[in-house]
Design a protein around this motif. Structure first.
Motif, PDB file in Angstrom:
ATOM      1  N   ALA A  94       8.240   8.434 -29.250  1.00  0.00           N
ATOM      2  CA  ALA A  94       7.651   7.572 -29.047  1.00  0.00           C
ATOM      3  C   ALA A  94       8.007   6.048 -29.046  1.00  0.00           C
ATOM      4  O   ALA A  94       7.751   5.022 -28.196  1.00  0.00           O
ATOM      5  N   ARG A  95       8.923   5.620 -29.911  1.00  0.00           N
ATOM      6  CA  ARG A  95       9.410   4.425 -30.286  1.00  0.00           C
ATOM      7  C   ARG A  95      10.329   4.020 -28.981  1.00  0.00           C
ATOM      8  O   ARG A  95      10.371   2.771 -28.521  1.00  0.00           O
ATOM      9  N   THR A  96      11.001   5.135 -28.267  1.00  0.00           N
ATOM     10  CA  THR A  96      11.718   4.741 -27.366  1.00  0.00           C
ATOM     11  C   THR A  96      11.222   4.355 -25.994  1.00  0.00           C
ATOM     12  O   THR A  96      11.409   3.866 -25.163  1.00  0.00           O
ATOM     13  N   VAL A  97       9.748   4.914 -26.122  1.00  0.00           N
ATOM     14  CA  VAL A  97       9.051   4.476 -24.791  1.00  0.00           C
ATOM     15  C   VAL A  97       7.709   3.748 -25.010  1.00  0.00           C
ATOM     16  O   VAL A  97       6.664   3.952 -24.513  1.00  0.00           O
ATOM     17  N   ARG A  98       7.705   2.922 -25.976  1.00  0.00           N
ATOM     18  CA  ARG A  98       6.644   2.158 -26.621  1.00  0.00           C
ATOM     19  C   ARG A  98       5.987   1.256 -25.428  1.00  0.00           C
ATOM     20  O   ARG A  98       4.696   1.044 -25.566  1.00  0.00           O
ATOM     21  N   GLU A  99       6.789   1.075 -24.472  1.00  0.00           N
ATOM     22  CA  GLU A  99       6.107   0.028 -23.483  1.00  0.00           C
ATOM     23  C   GLU A  99       5.142   0.987 -22.495  1.00  0.00           C
ATOM     24  O   GLU A  99       4.531   0.309 -21.640  1.00  0.00           O
ATOM     25  N   ILE A 100       5.447   2.088 -22.409  1.00  0.00           N
ATOM     26  CA  ILE A 100       4.774   3.426 -21.657  1.00  0.00           C
ATOM     27  C   ILE A 100       3.513   3.629 -21.977  1.00  0.00           C
ATOM     28  O   ILE A 100       2.537   3.721 -21.547  1.00  0.00           O
ATOM     29  N   ILE A 101       3.584   3.969 -23.591  1.00  0.00           N
ATOM     30  CA  ILE A 101       2.235   4.375 -24.102  1.00  0.00           C
ATOM     31  C   ILE A 101       1.268   3.230 -24.473  1.00  0.00           C
ATOM     32  O   ILE A 101       1.720   2.080 -24.773  1.00  0.00           O
ATOM     33  N   SER A 102       0.152   3.601 -24.689  1.00  0.00           N
ATOM     34  CA  SER A 102      -0.859   2.360 -25.229  1.00  0.00           C
ATOM     35  C   SER A 102      -0.409   2.017 -26.440  1.00  0.00           C
ATOM     36  O   SER A 102       0.089   2.774 -27.561  1.00  0.00           O
ATOM     37  N   SER A 103      -0.759   0.835 -27.008  1.00  0.00           N
ATOM     38  CA  SER A 103      -0.505   0.480 -28.336  1.00  0.00           C
ATOM     39  C   SER A 103      -1.383   1.081 -29.346  1.00  0.00           C
ATOM     40  O   SER A 103      -0.818   1.519 -30.463  1.00  0.00           O
TER      41      SER A 103
END
Lengths: 332, 496
Positions: A94-103
């Motif tokens: 998730a950390r590597t794709v934080r910009e894709i998942i909602s905050s």
């Protein structure tokens, strides 16, 4: 979307689902040992065999006591499939794709992870923490709910769903396996109150008990098998999961339903068709364990196919024709 | 919360004047704080810390286990800047970046400034980040430095000085944005009643600027942010900015150069990339052009860039002006290209490459701060007054061995801001890093990152060495209103 990001989002979902299912595994066993305490200690080693990590376990822990097995399955950082490891991996992805998942997804997953790490730090000799296991299940439900409610249902969301459903199908099949193949002590037990108790425990750990009752009434092996494998409405049933997975796979690829263009579509399509047009009698006459074993093999193949199709590194058109330099080879 | 026991001391205080009156703009905040019971203020601080942990607003510390995250400490008492003061700072920053862009363009082309004897050739060519490969390159729209973070400090004389420019990959703006969000959650009434200039449009301005760099014929340019990955100390910022701008966050391995064009690997095949906001040092950008052992970059990227098929922000080669010795020449650089006197002065700087300066530095080593030309993060530095005899001797030897590599500055008496230490309020030294975007126009983010040295008496504000941050408030009040207000409020405060 970026292949690498799809990869991360898919595995993030799979690992959260895996953590939930490990918790469910453990809960099946608790239910079983509560009703048949005399068999208590021997009941824990099958859990390790099902997870497939028994060699590693034997080497580092020795006896399959309740305490050892619990620590192995819940908090062991050297077991890549422990609840803690699953959460850690999910969070890293998730950390590597934080910009894709909602905050909100990130916030919750992070809290989930912090909850497990502090439980791991606090547990000196894990008293079977049923409460913690229930919290794991709840946190996983919450994660799914937040994902569904706050993430646009586009490609990334479909990868989440694909990963989650495939993981659930795989793990439901293993939950079934634990009961039938491993715990069944002898043929004489079939049809006895002990058998019924054990089936009820399996249903409870899949959160299926009440729904089963509504659908089938009395508990019978045949009924449970039909419900957990073939039901098209119950969300933890294997067929339900595979149909949802297929729906997401086709949303991603854009292939018209009922046809196939790529290997994963073919594999998943066939799997679903076999299930939809097979029946519980076929499964029972084939042998439940054998059936589940084959199912897991096919799902593994499907996982590999998905990886090849979406995540694996490929060469772009012009470079594909030219011989690569060493440097290019390393980054491609 | 009471401030009776707060000591301004012999330092310039950003919240209180020497006679303990509130500085311009601080009135409302002090009102709010004085009406809050002390416990509530402390709870706010704790709540902020908890929220930061949950939100994962972290940075990675080099030298520890890979992937160890730390929360960047945050103090809820903000640093306040008046509108008049800010307008001058803004003018100074714009002037500086205009001159620096012209300077960098010149030294990679005709080098007129060297020929006219303003900056010595040896200084430039020996700068660690001077890139021979960049000679003759023409970046899109002629801009080299799109994003700058200039470090400012205020000395006891009340004057703002530029400590250094950061023209490569300045970081910290994500903390500015998240800190502000945190503060709005903690002190909604103060925000409602004040006119604090917002910072939330930064991602939009940044994206606009990046899109501006794409060639005109591309209707919807594809912009990406290139990150070295999750083990980089600023990774949180990379993913935060990408998310806020709505652009893809990519790593080197997601990109491939094919036929002079940059492509990214997607689940649907390869897609073209037009602009890359790269948070990777020049050295690692392209193994075919810079360091051949870099696994983080994209082979062939520089060919695509030279061919004009992709824009890079910031352009490779800007690091030459980050050299601390080159910094010492900036006032002369401003004069040379713009014909103006510099608005925001440099800290007085001794250039060890010049003999007279070198002699002075060695004689006064105990009073000065000596800095290596190309280190950052507070490393490679000697703070004379805080050093031991042994450390001074060691550093003197290094300076003598390689004088070109060192500058020295008098120790500044940095200004302070009240900070919550335990359950008390004490002054701690701060600096300020505003962020400047250079595209079609020059945009200066109001305020920026105030870094605070949390250790008592310390002047080192870097995150890796015990620093923290504060929110920075630039007031939007008109100068006229402010003046009147000060008169009234100061009287009221004195009477309270």
């Amino acid at each position: 979307m970026l292949s690498r990001v799809a990869d991360s989002v898919y595995w993030m979902s799979r690992y959260v689902e895996r953590a939930e299912n490990v918790a469910r595994f453990i809960e099946v066993n608790f239910q079983l040992t509560l009703d048949a305490p005399a068999l208590s200690d021997e009941q824990w080693s099958p859990l390790v065999s099902t997870s497939g990590d028994h060699e590693d376990f034997a080497e580092r822990y020795g006896t399959a006591s309740r305490e050892n097995v619990l620590r192995f399955l819940m908090f062991d950082t050297r077991n890549p499939n422990s609840i803690l490891s699953c959460l850690r991996t999910a969070r890293e992805n998730a950390r590597t794709v934080r910009e894709i998942i909602s905050s909100e997804m990130w916030l919750h997953l992070n809290k989930f992870y912090l909850m497990i790490t502090s439980a791991a730090a606090a547990a000196r000799s894990p008293e079977p923490s049923q409460e913690l296991l229930a919290e794991v299940r709840l946190a996983s439900h919450l994660f799914t709910g937040i994902t569904d409610a706050t993430m646009a249902h586009g490609e990334a969301w479909h990868f989440c769903r694909l990963g989650r459903k495939l993981e659930r199908a795989d793990k439901t099949s293993r939950i079934l396996d634990v009961k039938y193949y491993i715990l069944l002590r002898s043929v004489e037990d079939v049809g006895t109150p002990i058998d019924d108790i054990q089936w009820a425990a399996v249903l409870r750990s899949a959160s299926a008990f009440e729904m089963y009752r509504k659908r089938h009434g009395r508990i019978s092996p045949r009924g449970v098998v039909e419900f957990l494998i073939l039901d098209r409405e119950f969300p933890r049933a294997i067929q339900f999961c595979l149909l949802a997975a297929r729906d997401s796979l086709y949303s991603i690829s854009g292939t018209p339903p009922g046809t196939f263009r790529y290997l994963p579509e073919k594999l998943l399509g066939q799997l679903c068709a076999d299930m939809s047009y097979g029946g519980v009698d076929d499964i029972i006459s084939h042998g439940l364990h054998e059936y589940l074993d084959e199912l897991q093999t096919q799902m593994n193949r499907l996982g590999i196919g998905i990886h090849e199709m979406f995540f694996a590194l490929k060469k772009p058109p012009h470079l594909a024709k030219r011989p690569m330099t060493i440097m290019q080879g390393m980054t491609q | 919360m009471r401030f009776d026991e707060y000591e301004v001391g012999e330092f310039y205080d950003e919240m209180f004047s020497a006679t303990s009156r509130p500085q311009v703009g601080a009135r409302r905040l002090l009102d709010a704080l004085q009406h809050m019971p002390e416990e509530e203020v402390l709870n706010c601080q704790k709540a902020a810390e908890r929220l930061l942990l949950q939100m994962g607003i972290t940075f990675n510390v080099y030298g520890e286990n890979a992937g160890v995250e730390k929360i960047f400490p945050f103090d809820i008492l903000p640093r306040i800047i008046s509108a008049i003061e800010w307008s001058r700072i803004e003018r100074g920053l714009k002037q500086r970046i205009r001159a620096l862009n012209l300077f960098i363009d010149d030294i990679y082309h005709e080098q007129k400034i060297i020929k006219d004897g303003v900056v010595p050739a040896e200084i430039l060519f020996s700068a660690k980040s001077y890139r021979q490969q960049c000679v003759g390159w023409n970046p899109p729209r002629g801009i080299w430095c799109h994003i700058t973070g200039t470090d400012l400090v205020r000395h006891r004389d009340g004057q703002i000085y530029v400590l250094e420019d950061n023209l490569r990959c300045p970081s910290g703006v994500s903390y500015v944005l998240e800190n502000r969000q945190l503060m709005k959650n903690l002190f909604p009434s103060v925000f409602a009643n004040s006119r604090i200039r917002p910072v939330s449009d930064y991602p939009l301005k940044l994206r606009d600027m990046l899109e501006y760099l794409a060639p005109d014929h591309i209707d919807t340019p594809r912009v990406v942010l290139l990150t070295p990955g999750i083990y980089n100390s600023a990774y949180f910022e990379h993913s935060f900015l990408a998310q806020q701008m709505g652009i893809e966050l990519v790593e080197g391995r997601d990109l491939v150069v094919d036929d002079g064009v940059v492509l990214m690997r997607t689940t649907k095949g390869f897609e073209r990339v037009d602009v890359i906001y790269r948070r990777l040092d020049d050295d690692f950008l392209d193994p075919d052009c810079f360091r051949p052992d870099s696994m983080l970059g994209v082979p062939g990227l520089m060919e695509a860039y030279k061919a004009g098929n992709v824009a890079l922000a910031n352009a490779p080669g800007t690091g030459v002006a980050d050299d601390k010795v080159v910094y010492a020449y900036v006032p002369r650089i401003v004069k040379y290209y713009l014909g103006e006197e510099i608005i925001l002065p440099n800290v007085p700087t001794y250039i060890c490459a010049e003999e007279e300066d070198l002699r002075y530095v060695l004689e006064h080593i105990g009073e000065l701060v000596i800095k290596a030309a190309n280190e950052s993060g507070g490393y490679g530095m000697l703070v004379g007054p805080h050093s031991t005899q042994e450390q001074r001797a060691d550093f003197a030897a290094r300076v003598k061995a390689n004088p070109r590599n060192y500058i020295a500055q008098p120790t500044l008496s940095l200004s302070r801001v009240p900070t919550l230490i335990g359950d008390k309020c004490e002054g701690r030294h701060v600096d300020l890093r505003p962020y400047i975007l250079c595209g079609k126009d020059i945009f200066v983010l109001p305020g920026g990152l105030t870094r605070v040295a949390l250790k008592k008496g310390s002047l080192v504000v870097n995150s890796s060495q015990g620093g923290g941050s504060k929110d920075t408030w630039v007031m939007a009040d008109s100068p006229h209103v402010e003046r009147d207000q000060v008169e009234v409020d100061a009287a009221a405060f004195a009477g309270a």
